[in-house]
Structures are given as structure tokens and as C-alpha cells.
Design an enzyme around this catalytic site. Structure first.
Site, PDB file in Angstrom:
ATOM      1  CD  GLU A  50      14.455 -31.960  22.474  1.00  0.00           C
ATOM      2  OE1 GLU A  50      15.174 -31.043  22.899  1.00  0.00           O
ATOM      3  OE2 GLU A  50      14.413 -32.284  21.266  1.00  0.00           O
ATOM      4  CG  ASN A  63       8.504 -35.137  20.266  1.00  0.00           C
ATOM      5  OD1 ASN A  63       8.423 -36.228  19.698  1.00  0.00           O
ATOM      6  ND2 ASN A  63       9.236 -34.139  19.785  1.00  0.00           N
ATOM      7  CG  HIS A  83      16.747 -36.559  15.465  1.00  0.00           C
ATOM      8  ND1 HIS A  83      16.490 -36.053  14.206  1.00  0.00           N
ATOM      9  CD2 HIS A  83      15.926 -35.885  16.313  1.00  0.00           C
ATOM     10  CE1 HIS A  83      15.562 -35.105  14.301  1.00  0.00           C
ATOM     11  NE2 HIS A  83      15.201 -34.994  15.558  1.00  0.00           N
ATOM     12  CD  GLU A 138      11.790 -33.908  16.352  1.00  0.00           C
ATOM     13  OE1 GLU A 138      13.014 -33.695  16.307  1.00  0.00           O
ATOM     14  OE2 GLU A 138      11.043 -33.350  17.182  1.00  0.00           O
ATOM     15  CG  ASP A 176      17.230 -36.878  10.954  1.00  0.00           C
ATOM     16  OD1 ASP A 176      17.589 -37.473  12.002  1.00  0.00           O
ATOM     17  OD2 ASP A 176      17.217 -35.640  10.854  1.00  0.00           O
TER      18      ASP A 176
HETATM   19  O1  G3I Z   1      19.633 -18.760  18.221  1.00  0.00           O
HETATM   20  C1  G3I Z   1      20.768 -18.665  17.362  1.00  0.00           C
HETATM   21  C2  G3I Z   1      21.080 -17.221  17.082  1.00  0.00           C
HETATM   22  O2  G3I Z   1      21.413 -16.574  18.272  1.00  0.00           O
HETATM   23  C3  G3I Z   1      22.206 -17.147  16.054  1.00  0.00           C
HETATM   24  O3  G3I Z   1      22.440 -15.820  15.700  1.00  0.00           O
HETATM   25  C4  G3I Z   1      21.869 -17.954  14.814  1.00  0.00           C
HETATM   26  C5  G3I Z   1      23.004 -17.950  13.787  1.00  0.00           C
HETATM   27  O4  G3I Z   1      23.391 -19.224  13.411  1.00  0.00           O
HETATM   28  O5  G3I Z   1      21.598 -19.272  15.193  1.00  0.00           O
HETATM   29  C6  G3I Z   1      20.485 -19.389  16.076  1.00  0.00           C
HETATM   30  O6  G3I Z   1      20.266 -20.713  16.388  1.00  0.00           O
HETATM   31  C7  G3I Z   1      19.623 -21.520  15.402  1.00  0.00           C
HETATM   32  C8  G3I Z   1      18.403 -22.164  16.032  1.00  0.00           C
HETATM   33  O7  G3I Z   1      17.808 -23.058  15.162  1.00  0.00           O
HETATM   34  C9  G3I Z   1      17.381 -21.146  16.501  1.00  0.00           C
HETATM   35  O8  G3I Z   1      16.664 -20.606  15.431  1.00  0.00           O
HETATM   36  C10 G3I Z   1      20.579 -22.588  14.934  1.00  0.00           C
HETATM   37  O9  G3I Z   1      21.680 -21.994  14.244  1.00  0.00           O
HETATM   38  C11 G3I Z   1      19.865 -23.554  14.058  1.00  0.00           C
HETATM   39  O10 G3I Z   1      20.747 -24.563  13.673  1.00  0.00           O
HETATM   40  C12 G3I Z   1      18.656 -24.122  14.805  1.00  0.00           C
HETATM   41  O11 G3I Z   1      18.044 -25.119  14.059  1.00  0.00           O
HETATM   42  C13 G3I Z   1      16.885 -25.868  14.490  1.00  0.00           C
HETATM   43  C14 G3I Z   1      17.088 -26.704  15.754  1.00  0.00           C
HETATM   44  O12 G3I Z   1      15.946 -27.544  15.953  1.00  0.00           O
HETATM   45  C15 G3I Z   1      17.267 -25.915  17.028  1.00  0.00           C
HETATM   46  O13 G3I Z   1      17.295 -26.780  18.113  1.00  0.00           O
HETATM   47  C16 G3I Z   1      16.621 -26.782  13.306  1.00  0.00           C
HETATM   48  O14 G3I Z   1      16.244 -25.994  12.181  1.00  0.00           O
HETATM   49  C17 G3I Z   1      15.524 -27.794  13.615  1.00  0.00           C
HETATM   50  O15 G3I Z   1      15.500 -28.766  12.602  1.00  0.00           O
HETATM   51  C18 G3I Z   1      15.822 -28.509  14.935  1.00  0.00           C
HETATM   52  O16 G3I Z   1      14.770 -29.393  15.229  1.00  0.00           O
HETATM   53  C19 G3I Z   1      14.864 -30.119  16.468  1.00  0.00           C
HETATM   54  C20 G3I Z   1      13.442 -30.350  16.973  1.00  0.00           C
HETATM   55  O17 G3I Z   1      12.751 -29.135  17.091  1.00  0.00           O
HETATM   56  C21 G3I Z   1      13.465 -31.059  18.330  1.00  0.00           C
HETATM   57  N1  G3I Z   1      14.223 -32.299  18.230  1.00  0.00           N
HETATM   58  C22 G3I Z   1      15.584 -32.165  17.699  1.00  0.00           C
HETATM   59  C23 G3I Z   1      15.524 -31.492  16.321  1.00  0.00           C
HETATM   60  C24 G3I Z   1      16.916 -31.429  15.706  1.00  0.00           C
HETATM   61  O18 G3I Z   1      17.763 -30.608  16.458  1.00  0.00           O
END
Ligand code: G3I
Length: 383
Positions: free
Chosen positions: A181, A224, A260, A289, A291
């Protein structure tokens, strides 16, 4: 022939709990006396029906949104999850476990356990592993984003990270999303959000590929992104950058589109043409990825019409990959709605994967199996 199936395996719980407790070398989750039909002889699975040169992948739940949800990590805790993961897929991608904040939580400290478990599971189940990701603007740890490093220090940190992580899984990760990205929707490099490009300049992208290649010369190294499935400003920015890097001899091997989808919008009609132009550059391509989310009715259950429409998004995306000779990996971003990132990010949207929460398969699953079955070697232009 495929039929809609429900994977109800309560009886398998005892044996699979043992697997979750550490016996990762076991093939899948088998109850005593219960035959494991997945992954070897059974044919009507995604991996079983795929053309020999096409890997069918999924993200493996862990980290990210999973840490705040009301369930235990299914990779360790759910026998059904593990059975389907082993049986349906020939490639696995750690969903968050290889991102910086997860694998490199403190400076000089690495957390390899979760990825080691996935790599061991993959080996036991004859699966490949995709690596995601090395240079990204998101999910970086605070020590990195908030650290006060000089440019030389940052460069050394990135080089060390890439060589340590890629080197650890040398020969075990077949494709790496080296740069994830890096462009915005208008095709401009993310020079503000992305710490690496901001602090070190665009040349760091080529260095990241070079360092990854040094650490594992066999791994295929990818760009990607999302929103690059069709021909548009963003995908064209990748196309130009890839041309330049290849001309400079930088070890870039692939371009992948995340896919996505949201059913509120249609699919681009030029997915095949887009992947093909990267193929023509000599790059591999991949769907990484996939969905397909939708706005859910009040009862939270998608209608039959929605499910039928969803199936076409899945199959059209698969078809674009099947149509392009060098598209050799096709990955879903999870396979069960319970564990999908979609409802966490998009309130009111969901049902984005190919199975309901109880693992009942959706029309999208059946359509993919049938499409793969029809694409057996000899009937597609694959090389
Ligand atoms: O960083 C915050 C933290 O400060 C906070 O306390 C916590 C409480 O909710 O949230 C944290 O953020 C989380 C983040 O992951 C970091 O761990 C988000 O809530 C959470 O929703 C997030 O999810 C992941 C996301 O990437 C982050 O961008 C998903 O599990 C994951 O499926 C998703 O995957 C991405 C690919 O890597 C790249 N392409 C898009 C795809 C979908 O977003």
C-alpha cells in the site's frame, strides 16, 4: 461435484485440543476413529479442485482485530477452523502475525512464535506460506513511529528487520509482500504516512526488495495493494514503478491485488487486462486478500439474492487470475464470517467470506469449487 456442507465436528474436539496444545505436526483435526478426508484424497475442496499450478490461500486469524473480539484465537482453539484451514487451502498468510507491531514489538525484540506455529502447520499440511508484510505505513509499533531516529539509524533498523524476518523463514515463505500500500488512490507515493518513504525517500523501496532478496533468493517478492485490481491511476503508478525498478535490475518478482470488494460497487471490467499487463512485464501476479462484503439486512443474515451476487464477485475475481498465466496464488482474507475483519471496520456490513459462522458453506464457496474443477490443467491458458 461439490455440495453445500456443514463442518460439524464436535466429536473431534478432544483430538484437536491436543493439536492446539502443541502437536502441530498432526495433519488436521481427526477424532479417534474418524477418517480425515481433507487434503489428501478428497477432491471436492478448493485446493483439491485447483489446477496444479494454482495455490488457493487464506489469511490465518491472529493479532489485529482478533485480539479485541469475544473469542479465542481459532487457529489454536477451534478444531473446525483448523480442519477447514488444512483441508481447503494450499497456501496460508499470517493475517497480522508478521506485521511490524506484532513480530517486532520492541526494538531488537522479535516475536516469532505465532508465525512459527503457522509455518509448522503449513508444513504438516503440505501448504505454502505467504509473507505479509515488510514495508508499510500501518500497524507499525510505537517505538518505531515515535522513536527519534536519524535517517541512518532508520535505514539500519529496516534492513535488520527485513533480513532477520525473511532470513528466519528462508525457504519456507514462497511469496513476500515486500511493499504494501505504498501509493494512495491518485497514484501518489504515501510520502507523509509511510515512515520509510517520508524519512528515507522513495529509493528505500528498491533497497527493501534488495535486502529481502539477499535474505531469501528463492522467495518471490511482491508489491501488494487494494484498489489496484483494474486499470486506474493507482495500478498504473505500480506499473510505472515496476518498469523502472526492473530496468534497474531490482529483484521485484510480483504484483498483487488484494480484492476487498463491497457489493455496493461493481467490479472493474478490466481485471484480466490489468493483471496481464504486469504479466507482460515478466512479473508474477496474485490475488491476495479477497473478500466480498455487503450491507446486511436487519436480522444480520444475507438474503439469497445477496449470496448469489456475492458468488459472482468471487468467481469473476478468480477468473481474472485463471486467465493470466503467471497468476499462481489466489488468497481469501479469511474463510469464516465470525473471524472476518469486515464488521469490525464497517458497521452494518459483513458476511464477506465464503462460510457462515458455523462453517456452513455459501454459494460463493460452491461456485469457486465448480469453477476450479472446470479449470483443470489443459483447459486454461496457464503455464
Ligand atoms: O492499534 C490499535 C490500538 O491502539 C487499539 O488499542 C486497539 C483497540 O481496538 O486497536 C488497534 O488497532 C487494531 C489494528 O488491527 C492493529 O492491531 C484494529 O482495532 C484492528 O481492527 C486491526 O485489524 C487488522 C487490520 O489489517 C489493520 O489494518 C485486521 O485484523 C487485518 O485483517 C487487516 O488486514 C489488512 C491487510 O493487512 C492489508 N490490506 C487490508 C486488510 C484489511 O484491512
Amino acid at each position: 461435484m461439490s455440495t453445500t456442507r456443514v463442518f460439524r465436528m464436535a466429536a473431534a474436539a478432544v483430538a484437536c485440543t491436543a493439536i492446539a496444545g502443541g502437536l502441530l505436526a498432526s495433519p488436521a483435526c481427526a477424532a479417534p476413529g474418524q477418517e480425515v478426508t481433507y487434503g489428501s484424497t478428497r477432491q471436492d475442496t478448493l485446493r483439491g479442485e485447483a489446477p496444479r499450478d494454482l495455490l488457493i490461500g487464506t489469511a490465518v486469524a491472529g493479532g489485529g482485530h482478533h485480539e479485541t473480539m469475544d473469542y479465542d484465537n481459532p487457529f489454536y482453539a477451534s478444531p473446525e477452523y483448523r480442519t477447514v484451514l488444512a483441508g481447503e487451502f494450499s497456501s496460508v498468510t499470517p493475517e497480522n502475525q508478521l506485521k511490524w507491531e506484532f513480530v517486532h514489538p520492541a526494538q531488537g525484540e522479535y516475536n516469532f512464535g505465532p508465525t512459527d506455529d503457522i509455518v509448522a502447520f503449513a508444513r504438516a499440511n503440505k501448504q505454502e506460506v505467504r509473507g505479509h508484510t515488510l514495508l508499510w505505513h500501518s500497524q507499525n509499533p510505537q517505538w518505531l513511529e515515535q522513536g527519534e531516529f536519524t535517517a541512518d539509524e532508520l535505514r539500519a533498523i529496516l534492513k535488520d528487520h527485513i533480513q532477520t524476518v525473511v532470513g528466519r523463514y528462508r525457504g519456507q515463505i514462497y511469496q513476500w509482500d515486500v511493499a504494501n500500500e505504498i501509493f494512495d488512490g491518485r497514484g501518489n507515493l504515501r510520502t507523509t504516512e509511510n515512515i520509510w518513504i517520508r524519512e528515507l525517500g522513495p529509493g528505500i523501496i528498491a533497497d527493501a526488495f534488495r535486502w529481502a532478496h539477499e535474505a531469501d533468493p528463492e522467495a518471490k517478492l511482491f508489491f501488494n495493494d487494494y484498489g489496484v485490481e483494474g486499470i486506474n491511476a493507482k495500478s498504473t503508478a505500480y506499473y510505472s514503478l515496476a518498469q523502472d525498478l526492473l530496468a534497474d535490475g531490482v529483484p521485484v518478482h510480483g504484483f498483487s491485488a488484494q480484492a476487498h470488494w463491497d457489493m455496493r460497487w461493481g467490479l472493474p471490467g478490466d481485471m484480466t487486462a490489468n493483471l496481464q499487463r504486469f504479466d507482460d512485464l515478466g512479473l508474477e501476479t496474485a490475488i491476495t486478500e479477497l473478500d466480498v462484503r455487503m450491507t446486511l439486512p436487519e436480522d444480520g443474515r444475507p438474503t439469497d439474492e445477496q449470496l448469489a451476487q456475492q458468488a459472482t464477485y468471487y468467481t469473476e475475481t478468480l477468473q481474472a487470475c485463471l486467465d493470466v498465466a503467471g497468476c499462481k496464488s489466489f488468497t481469501l482474507w479469511g474463510f469464516n464470517d465470525q473471524y472476518s475483519w469486515v464488521p469490525v471496520f464497517f458497521s452494518g456490513s459483513g458476511a464477506a467470506t465464503v462460510m457462515f459462522e458455523d462453517f456452513e458453506t455459501k454459494p460463493a464457496y460452491d461456485a469457486l469449487v465448480q469453477q476450479l474443477e472446470a479449470a483443470t490443467p489443459g483447459t486454461s491458458p496457464r503455464r
